[in-house]
Design a protein around this motif. Sequence first.
Motif, PDB file in Angstrom:
ATOM      1  N   LEU A 228       0.950  -1.178  -0.018  1.00 32.66           N
ATOM      2  CA  LEU A 228      -0.017   0.057   0.138  1.00 32.66           C
ATOM      3  C   LEU A 228       0.905   1.423  -0.065  1.00 32.66           C
ATOM      4  N   HIS A 229       0.539   1.919  -0.947  1.00 38.83           N
ATOM      5  CA  HIS A 229       1.171   3.289  -0.972  1.00 38.83           C
ATOM      6  C   HIS A 229       0.040   4.484  -0.648  1.00 38.83           C
ATOM      7  N   LEU A 230      -0.154   5.036   0.642  1.00 38.17           N
ATOM      8  CA  LEU A 230      -1.552   5.666   0.991  1.00 38.17           C
ATOM      9  C   LEU A 230      -0.671   7.179   0.618  1.00 38.17           C
ATOM     10  N   ARG A 231      -1.490   7.915  -0.047  1.00 43.72           N
ATOM     11  CA  ARG A 231      -1.199   9.453  -0.149  1.00 43.72           C
ATOM     12  C   ARG A 231      -2.379  10.162  -0.813  1.00 43.72           C
ATOM     13  N   ASN A 232      -2.579  11.333  -0.994  1.00 47.78           N
ATOM     14  CA  ASN A 232      -3.479  12.024  -1.232  1.00 47.78           C
ATOM     15  C   ASN A 232      -3.238  13.050  -2.411  1.00 47.78           C
ATOM     16  N   THR A 233      -4.008  13.366  -3.204  1.00 46.63           N
ATOM     17  CA  THR A 233      -3.975  14.497  -4.256  1.00 46.63           C
ATOM     18  C   THR A 233      -5.259  15.206  -4.196  1.00 46.63           C
ATOM     19  N   ILE A 234      -5.003  16.491  -4.830  1.00 47.79           N
ATOM     20  CA  ILE A 234      -6.016  17.423  -5.027  1.00 47.79           C
ATOM     21  C   ILE A 234      -5.745  17.921  -6.492  1.00 47.79           C
ATOM     22  N   ARG A 235      -7.038  17.707  -7.303  1.00 46.53           N
ATOM     23  CA  ARG A 235      -6.986  18.132  -8.618  1.00 46.53           C
ATOM     24  C   ARG A 235      -7.822  19.583  -8.780  1.00 46.53           C
ATOM     25  N   GLU A 236      -6.933  20.521  -9.087  1.00 50.45           N
ATOM     26  CA  GLU A 236      -7.534  21.807  -8.980  1.00 50.45           C
ATOM     27  C   GLU A 236      -8.159  22.314 -10.124  1.00 50.45           C
ATOM     28  N   SER A 237      -7.732  21.586 -11.421  1.00 49.01           N
ATOM     29  CA  SER A 237      -8.375  21.696 -12.715  1.00 49.01           C
ATOM     30  C   SER A 237      -8.320  20.533 -13.448  1.00 49.01           C
ATOM     31  N   GLU A 238      -8.699  20.653 -14.671  1.00 51.30           N
ATOM     32  CA  GLU A 238      -8.654  19.246 -15.463  1.00 51.30           C
ATOM     33  C   GLU A 238      -7.240  19.110 -15.803  1.00 51.30           C
TER      34      GLU A 238
ATOM     35  N   LYS B 265      -6.932 -12.424   6.372  1.00 48.88           N
ATOM     36  CA  LYS B 265      -6.052 -12.616   7.701  1.00 48.88           C
ATOM     37  C   LYS B 265      -4.647 -12.386   6.926  1.00 48.88           C
ATOM     38  N   ILE B 266      -4.264 -11.320   6.245  1.00 48.00           N
ATOM     39  CA  ILE B 266      -3.118 -10.798   5.636  1.00 48.00           C
ATOM     40  C   ILE B 266      -2.883  -9.385   6.045  1.00 48.00           C
ATOM     41  N   SER B 267      -1.681  -9.148   6.922  1.00 48.03           N
ATOM     42  CA  SER B 267      -1.347  -7.777   7.186  1.00 48.03           C
ATOM     43  C   SER B 267      -0.619  -7.255   6.184  1.00 48.03           C
ATOM     44  N   LEU B 268      -1.074  -5.997   5.475  1.00 45.72           N
ATOM     45  CA  LEU B 268      -0.487  -5.555   4.246  1.00 45.72           C
ATOM     46  C   LEU B 268       0.578  -4.400   4.722  1.00 45.72           C
ATOM     47  N   PRO B 269       1.844  -4.594   4.097  1.00 43.32           N
ATOM     48  CA  PRO B 269       2.619  -3.236   4.601  1.00 43.32           C
ATOM     49  C   PRO B 269       2.321  -2.030   3.804  1.00 43.32           C
ATOM     50  N   MET B 270       2.245  -1.052   4.519  1.00 46.09           N
ATOM     51  CA  MET B 270       1.845   0.230   3.914  1.00 46.09           C
ATOM     52  C   MET B 270       2.956   1.451   4.355  1.00 46.09           C
ATOM     53  N   ARG B 271       2.976   2.373   3.600  1.00 47.14           N
ATOM     54  CA  ARG B 271       3.998   3.296   3.894  1.00 47.14           C
ATOM     55  C   ARG B 271       3.061   4.893   3.274  1.00 47.14           C
ATOM     56  N   PRO B 272       3.312   5.512   4.223  1.00 41.39           N
ATOM     57  CA  PRO B 272       3.035   7.167   3.817  1.00 41.39           C
ATOM     58  C   PRO B 272       3.826   7.421   2.636  1.00 41.39           C
ATOM     59  N   ASP B 273       3.242   8.317   1.572  1.00 43.38           N
ATOM     60  CA  ASP B 273       3.988   8.538   0.424  1.00 43.38           C
ATOM     61  C   ASP B 273       4.007  10.105   0.051  1.00 43.38           C
ATOM     62  N   HIS B 274       4.970  10.714  -0.365  1.00 45.58           N
ATOM     63  CA  HIS B 274       5.056  12.102  -0.936  1.00 45.58           C
ATOM     64  C   HIS B 274       4.637  13.026   0.121  1.00 45.58           C
ATOM     65  N   GLY B 275       5.327  13.123   1.057  1.00 41.99           N
ATOM     66  CA  GLY B 275       4.967  14.017   2.214  1.00 41.99           C
ATOM     67  C   GLY B 275       5.625  15.454   1.948  1.00 41.99           C
ATOM     68  N   PHE B 276       4.995  16.474   2.512  1.00 42.72           N
ATOM     69  CA  PHE B 276       5.351  17.772   2.351  1.00 42.72           C
ATOM     70  C   PHE B 276       6.585  18.197   2.991  1.00 42.72           C
ATOM     71  N   LEU B 277       7.459  19.060   2.286  1.00 42.29           N
ATOM     72  CA  LEU B 277       8.676  19.583   2.790  1.00 42.29           C
ATOM     73  C   LEU B 277       8.188  20.684   3.720  1.00 42.29           C
ATOM     74  N   HIS B 278       8.666  20.481   4.980  1.00 37.83           N
ATOM     75  CA  HIS B 278       8.304  21.305   6.068  1.00 37.83           C
ATOM     76  C   HIS B 278       9.585  22.171   6.469  1.00 37.83           C
ATOM     77  N   ALA B 279       9.552  23.573   6.938  1.00 36.86           N
ATOM     78  CA  ALA B 279      10.727  24.399   7.275  1.00 36.86           C
ATOM     79  C   ALA B 279      11.810  23.872   7.808  1.00 36.86           C
TER      80      ALA B 279
END
Length: 390
Positions: free
Chosen positions: A300-310, A340-354
């Motif tokens: 699993l790659h769990l991350r999110n996106t926002i589509r600002e336009s087409e 009964k299977i534990s899937l490996p997950m990683r967060p993906d493409h995090g923000f760059l913080h100050a």
Amino acid sequence: MIKMQQTMRWFGPQDNVKLIDIIQAGATGVVTSLHQIPVGDVWTIEDIKERQLMIKNAGLEWTVVESLPVHEEIKRASGNYLQYIENYKISLQNLADCGIKIITYNFMPILDWVRTQHNFVNQDGSKALLYNQDAFTFFDVFLLKRPNSENDYSDSEKESALKFGSQLSEEEKALLFKNVLLGLPGSKINFTAEQILSLLDNYANINNEKLRENLIYFLAEVVPIAEKNEQKLAIHPDDPPFSVLGLPRIVSTEADLKNIFEAVPSTANGLCYCTGSLSADPKNNLEKIIADYGNRIHFLHLRNTIRESETIFRESEHLNGDVKMERIVEKLLLLMNETKISLPMRPDHGFLHAVEEVKELYPGYSLTGRLKGLAELRGLEMGIVYKLDL
């Protein structure tokens, strides 16, 4: 109660994010690759075990290989591709002998994921990855000047791209060029214009159908090795899920997944379920993909996106975007508790913080941004477990 395995990607000893940082972020596993080995060469047991020991000594486990890269000649079915397939089989066997069972790869020609901006500034000052089609068209037609690229775009698209480009300084044009031609993950070396144009020539006669045929041939060869060793191959979706630079794309849609899984029906032939890549095409139904191909989802790659336009989408906070992450995680938890299977997950493409702006980091892979994503996903999972009384 079956929950997700919490992991984080690590680019190896040269990564400015250290293993101690990852364990302190709350992860128990590491997703990594032997980036020092040239693509196509065999991963030896000695090299695998050396990396395993380094990770184990830090208190972590090497959970998933990301990636065991596929040589371009395999994708084109040309040159020494048969030898490279044999090398891939040996590497799979060596990984199995070392106890590593999940292997991620992609079949995207030449480029890995593509973004036109690596430092889009959010309201809070953090920075995110963004794809702008006008920027990409301007790069392709007017900066790279790919032969015949103008035929891939409508007059209105080229006009819009030229308008976008006319507002850029020479420095901004150079940065756009650099952003698009980012090298392979783990590498700090960008492709040059000469290199990319030469590589593109090699795909002049390869369309979606031919590339799919080459993928299925490759899978028919390597899946039996994985199956014998109880390994799971997890193909990563195209990112973005549409053609770039005129290149074919075959892992972009639900129909693509259906074709791949029906052609090679073994469950060892599976999917890296990347919510960000799949959601960049709004026609993809992420919940339906879980329902239809749950037994093929191995990572699993769990991350999110926002589509600002087409024409523009950008990375968003893990829990706030076009992906309804609470619904996705709930369906994944129900799937795991059914299988009964534990899937490996990683967060993906995090923000760059100050706090990390002064560090040299691979775009999207700052520690703080991914730590925040991991914590949010962990909290979301706990809330859903409580709600479902698992």
